[in-house]
Design a protein around this motif. Structure first.
Motif, PDB file in Angstrom:
ATOM      1  N   THR A 228       0.830  -1.216   0.000  1.00  0.00           N
ATOM      2  CA  THR A 228       0.000   0.000   0.000  1.00  0.00           C
ATOM      3  C   THR A 228       0.863   1.264   0.000  1.00  0.00           C
ATOM      4  O   THR A 228       0.613   2.203  -0.758  1.00  0.00           O
ATOM      5  N   TRP A 229       1.923   1.258   0.824  1.00  0.00           N
ATOM      6  CA  TRP A 229       2.816   2.437   0.878  1.00  0.00           C
ATOM      7  C   TRP A 229       3.569   2.565  -0.454  1.00  0.00           C
ATOM      8  O   TRP A 229       3.607   3.658  -1.057  1.00  0.00           O
ATOM      9  N   TYR A 232       1.228   3.614  -3.157  1.00  0.00           N
ATOM     10  CA  TYR A 232       0.914   5.054  -3.091  1.00  0.00           C
ATOM     11  C   TYR A 232       2.061   5.863  -3.712  1.00  0.00           C
ATOM     12  O   TYR A 232       1.831   6.777  -4.515  1.00  0.00           O
ATOM     13  N   CYS A 233       3.288   5.514  -3.339  1.00  0.00           N
ATOM     14  CA  CYS A 233       4.456   6.207  -3.911  1.00  0.00           C
ATOM     15  C   CYS A 233       4.473   6.028  -5.429  1.00  0.00           C
ATOM     16  O   CYS A 233       4.778   6.965  -6.179  1.00  0.00           O
ATOM     17  N   SER A 235       1.934   5.569  -7.384  1.00  0.00           N
ATOM     18  CA  SER A 235       0.886   6.386  -8.017  1.00  0.00           C
ATOM     19  C   SER A 235       1.365   7.829  -8.207  1.00  0.00           C
ATOM     20  O   SER A 235       0.991   8.496  -9.162  1.00  0.00           O
ATOM     21  N   ARG A 236       2.206   8.303  -7.292  1.00  0.00           N
ATOM     22  CA  ARG A 236       2.784   9.649  -7.439  1.00  0.00           C
ATOM     23  C   ARG A 236       3.898   9.653  -8.485  1.00  0.00           C
ATOM     24  O   ARG A 236       4.023  10.581  -9.274  1.00  0.00           O
TER      25      ARG A 236
END
Lengths: 311, 129
Positions: A228-229, A232-233, A235-236
């Motif tokens: 998940t972390w 998320y990174c 996705s950025r």
């Protein structure tokens, strides 16, 4: 001029390449960073197997020193692109040599430590037992980065905002052009690698998580957080267009996702071929070639003027 | 022997067996609980990953073995040999390391006893005087 050098990328032109834009920059960078982590493992193992441990302990001193000379060129450079890649490569080399091989020397040879064993198999080598003990040092450096007003890492900036530090810290004393990207990327590579190693080693430490099935909740929790972390990174990262920035953001993204690779390998789901370079050398040669081509492509991709030190 | 005594003895014996079967280190510790009971293949793998520590581990086992057999120790045995006998930490431990390399199916205790056998014969270290 930086662009007169054939090794230097061409500055971006209006309406330039359609390949080097979001999300491709992020995808290429992530793949390169993941390959880089795996191949760094393979290089370490290959050195050990090729020249033996005793010679490795000596050779690593010079390899590390060579990396520092390379870093010196990066620090002198005004090209953000060259400085970023220099910081990344030299950070990996210093981690492999002056960090891991020093721990190996002290653990295996000098201190006379033994490996940790479970179920008749070696589960942790002495160097990783020492590395687990550095978690406290890692954490106090984390405190420094959290409270340093010049930290630009997104996670620390987010933490500073959440901790209500923005007013107390005041504005950063450095503008983008004041920042030395070679040493920033160098420290980032080392610190992120160290952090992820410590995370992994704590999850594999039976003192805290037990053996076998007892360790499963901690392992599953780590895989969940890692995906998940890291997701998320990612996705950025997929929104990045500047390759130098993407490389610096790709380092933590790949390392956080790599936590899952290590844990899943521990479950026997996949074989970590990078740990057996003499057995899987054709596969590793192919991956090395792929990494080299990808790194050169990213390095030479069209750049904004600010990335090549022209503005 | 009455039934109570038999039951007590059986319970005591089963307790010994249980304790022996459960002999293990605290989680997180390095090494193994009983190196003498390990096989040489295991020792070889551990030795590759921690050569100095594994040599020390087995040498300590040998010291205990010699003390149990003779009430003496390696130092006392070496004192009876010529001064230039060539024995030191590396040459002593090379004996069981080489033994295990040549006999991966053997027990480490057999490799350790090979060192005792060599010392008892009064031999100098291989390559020594």
């Amino acid at each position: 001029m930086a662009t007169s050098d054939p090794l230097q990328p061409a500055p971006a032109k209006p309406g330039g390449s359609k390949l080097w834009r979001a999300p491709f920059v992020g995808i290429f960078t992530l793949v390169a960073m993941l390959l880089g982590i795996g191949l760094a493992h393979a290089v370490m193992r290959a050195i050990e197997e090729a020249i033996g441990h005793d010679a490795t302990y000596v050779v690593q001193l010079f390899l590390g020193a060579g990396a520092i000379v390379w870093l010196w060129y990066g620090v002198k450079s005004r090209s953000e692109n060259f400085a970023t890649w220099t910081g990344f490569f030299t950070g990996i080399v210093i981690w492999m040599t002056w960090v891991e091989f020093f721990y190996m020397y002290y653990g295996r040879k000098n201190f006379g430590m033994m490996p940790r064993v479970d179920g008749g198999a070696v589960t942790s080598e002495p160097e990783y037992l020492i590395m687990t003990a550095t978690t406290g040092v890692l954490l106090f450096m984390l405190v420094f980065y959290t409270f340093d007003k010049d930290t630009r890492c997104n996670m620390f900036v987010w933490l500073q905002n959440k901790l209500g530090l923005r007013d107390g810290l005041g504005p950063s004393t450095k503008k983008a052009r004041d920042r030395n990207y070679a040493i920033i990327t160098f420290m980032e590579t080392i610190y992120v690698t160290w952090f992820c190693y410590a995370w992994n080693l704590l999850v594999f430490d039976p003192t805290f998580v037990g053996y076998g099935r007892d360790a499963l909740p901690a392992e599953l929790g780590s895989v969940f957080i890692s995906i998940t972390w890291g997701g998320y990174c990612l996705s950025r990262l997929l929104k990045y267009r500047r390759t130098s920035t993407a490389v610096r953001y790709g380092i933590p993204t790949a390392n956080i996702l790599w936590i899952s690779v290590e844990i899943v390998s521990g479950w026997g789901v996949m074989t970590e071929i990078w740990l057996y370079p003499s057995k899987y050398w054709p596969e590793l040669l192919a991956l090395t070639a792929a990494f080299t081509v990808l790194a050169v492509l990213i390095y030479k991709a069209p750049k904004k003027l600010s990335e090549v030190g022209e503005r | 022997m009455n039934r109570l005594t038999v039951m007590i003895l059986l319970l005591a014996f089963s307790g010994v067996v249980w304790a022996a079967g459960q002999l293990q280190l605290r989680p997180g510790m390095m090494g193994v609980a009983d190196i003498g009971a390990s096989d040489c293949a295991m020792f070889n793998e551990m030795h590759y990953n921690g050569p100095t520590g594994m040599r020390h581990h087995v040498l300590t086992w040998v010291q205990g073995y010699i003390y149990a057999k003779t009430g003496s120790n390696i130092d006392a045995m070496l004192a009876t040999m010529p001064e230039d006998n060539g024995w030191n930490f590396d040459s002593l431990t090379d004996v069981f390391v080489d033994y295990c390399r040549a006999n991966p199916d053997a027990q480490v205790s057999e490799a350790a006893i090979a060192l005792w056998t060599t010392l008892r014969a009064g031999n100098s270290a291989p390559g020594g005087a």
